[in-house]
Write an enzyme that holds these catalytic residues in place. Sequence first.
Site, mmCIF file in Angstrom:
data_model
loop_
_atom_site.group_PDB
_atom_site.id
_atom_site.type_symbol
_atom_site.label_atom_id
_atom_site.label_comp_id
_atom_site.label_asym_id
_atom_site.label_seq_id
_atom_site.Cartn_x
_atom_site.Cartn_y
_atom_site.Cartn_z
ATOM 1 N N ARG A 111 7.541 -9.781 -3.451
ATOM 2 C CA ARG A 111 6.085 -9.658 -3.453
ATOM 3 C C ARG A 111 5.592 -9.813 -4.885
ATOM 4 N NH1 ARG A 111 5.549 -3.216 -1.959
ATOM 5 N NH2 ARG A 111 6.477 -2.399 -3.856
ATOM 6 N N GLU A 150 -1.148 -1.564 -5.270
ATOM 7 C CA GLU A 150 -0.504 -1.128 -6.519
ATOM 8 C C GLU A 150 -0.590 -2.175 -7.638
ATOM 9 O OE1 GLU A 150 3.469 0.155 -5.531
ATOM 10 O OE2 GLU A 150 2.718 2.118 -4.914
ATOM 11 N N GLU A 325 0.092 7.033 -0.492
ATOM 12 C CA GLU A 325 1.460 6.738 -0.051
ATOM 13 C C GLU A 325 2.437 7.700 -0.715
ATOM 14 O OE1 GLU A 325 2.828 2.730 -0.638
ATOM 15 O OE2 GLU A 325 0.873 1.907 -0.156
ATOM 16 N N HIS A 376 13.782 2.380 3.801
ATOM 17 C CA HIS A 376 12.789 3.328 3.281
ATOM 18 C C HIS A 376 12.366 4.264 4.404
ATOM 19 C CE1 HIS A 376 9.330 4.933 1.190
ATOM 20 N NE2 HIS A 376 9.735 4.307 0.104
#
Length: 688
Positions: A111, A150, A325, A376
Amino acid sequence: MVMWTDGPLCYGGDYNPEQWPASVWAEDVALMRRARVNLVTVGVFAWSRLEPTPGRYTFDWLDRVLDLLHAGGVRVALATPTAAPPPWFSLAHPGALPVTADGVRLHHGSRDTYCAATPAYRQVALRIAAALADRYAHHPALALWHVHNEYGTTCHCEHTARAFRQWLAARHGDLATLNDAWVTAFWSQHYSDWAQISTPRATQYLANPGQLLDFRRFWSDTLLAAYAEQRDLLRAANPAVPITTNYVLGDWVPVDHARWATEVDLVAVDHYPSAVDGGAEEQTALAADLARGWARRAATGQPAAVASGTGGMPPGAAPAWLLMETAPHQIHTAGRMHTKEPGRLLRHALAHVARGSHGAMFFQWRAPTGGAERFHGALVPHAGPDSRAFRDSVQLGTALSRLAEVSGGVESSVALVVDAASGWALRHPGLPSTLLDHHQEVAAAHRALWRAGYAGDTVSPGDPVDGYRLLVLPALYLVSDATAGWLRAYVHGGGHLLATYLSGVADEHARVRLGGYPGALRDLLGVRVEEFHPLAADAHARLDNGGTGRIWAETLRLTGADTIVSYAGGVLDAMPAVTRHRYGAGTAWYVSTRPDDTTYRRLLDTAARTAGIAPVCPAAPEGVEAVRRRNGNASWLFLLNHTDREQRVPARGTELLSATTVRQAVVLPPNGVAVLRETRVESAAAGG
Ligand code: GLA
């Protein structure tokens, strides 16, 4: 704008339906209802599924998902997917791929494969944001726009260099001023043409500190501009919907979050503790206190002063923020994943709510079968709903639903001064020690306060601080003349200040101030330092109160201050280590080393008591964290038992999680929590 943060606490997380067949979506919504999830972030990395080829949109699946969520009573934070451009973009615009300081162009396959200063990227990012706004700005499920994800990547390509030069010209005006600010006379770096300036790329030897610092500031502003242009477009589509972006925390992040705070409608932070032991709780408390400090700026355009003398925000001025988050059932450290012990999920979530978060959101809703983050943690784990993890997710949803009445600010009369630029400047090469770190100093001071039972706010240089009794300055390396004046006025007017080593040593351009350290603060602190004595990583300086210092020591001469603690042994034997100075109506402490945790805790406890501040809940036993929220006459006491023993805390009121009346004391099970609506004890005078 509808600031829905007045409503029930938020619970949910990143929801990625694009990773699953449609047959799973109905089960998702049913499980969300079971867990009382009421807000999910959708579409955050879905760009290639929303715009599979340039300009062709496939919104049918998202239409169905939003309708399903709406029918299930789950609101949506709709994300713009601009942190993960599709492969077609990188192929068409290889010049928009990011370049490292070494000149290496990074490729697709992860990403954040873009440079935020590149016009081609900014155009397609705005185009997909506009398409989403056209279609969904009035969708009934839409509660919040979540721009990007972010902001934090950096780049050294030619587009960036050009933008950097423009930014520098705007900041410094002319080259003479820039040369002066960067002290370019050193090593023949004098610039005679703007075109000679590049981003701070990899160099043969140490880079110029002024250039490094300005690059960080520039890049923070560049990312902010990328955010702001999406925000403005979304705002125009429907001014009633609040807009934010999720801050990523960490000292590597090239974003000045305090500066950004006035640009978001709601401060939203992502926080992942990096410690698995008690450090996780300390980090959680600090992250939440930072978020609250930024939220104060977001809410008012500038920070609001706390109620004088009493601590806490004035009624109605409590700024909401949101934990956007965190990992639900695991702590992810660099090397391994740690499964949270029973009770820890709830404790971590309530630690954020105690400090003002309007709920607890997680990454992620359902654990995926593949992709880089396949292991995760998730609210629905790989094992599915028949699992301890999902049962804990349900328990958390139930707990949050019982806290709907909690509101108001956090009681605190202490504030830590945090400054992104000081953090950046202390990461430069060529400093007297590689152990210097503003953020670590903030964390150490915060830890000491936390362990001593005080709630600490965070503020930025220049913020209104009249209502605080004690300001802590942990290695505030960069101090402008204006900041020095702000601190002087605060202490002169009766405030208490505790500054640690390296504070005030450099100006806002990272130029060292002359005449003796700590430069800008010498007169205020009543000390003068001629020499530093940085300590080796494993060395300690002994102190005459039985404690030790690490990282730093220095030759301190008194110019008005009194010695409180001295060094013991070595070249600094019997010389001052900690001092105190009367200045105007106030008091200024100086700490010339990093005290060990116990010594630091005692020191801050003494400074706080001297300033007339008491711990939040003096009767709370060691290991029980107490935080009080107050709204007018109502108050709620959060008690978090971080020990594996039962603990008893004298208190009166109604415990909200269990809906029981507490007449004398709350009994906290091991690792347990309690939230008490406190019964007001009327004062004798009021009682008549
Ligand atoms: C952040 C990001 C998420 C995910 C998690 C992993 O929160 O926003 O997309 O990568 O970190 O911890």
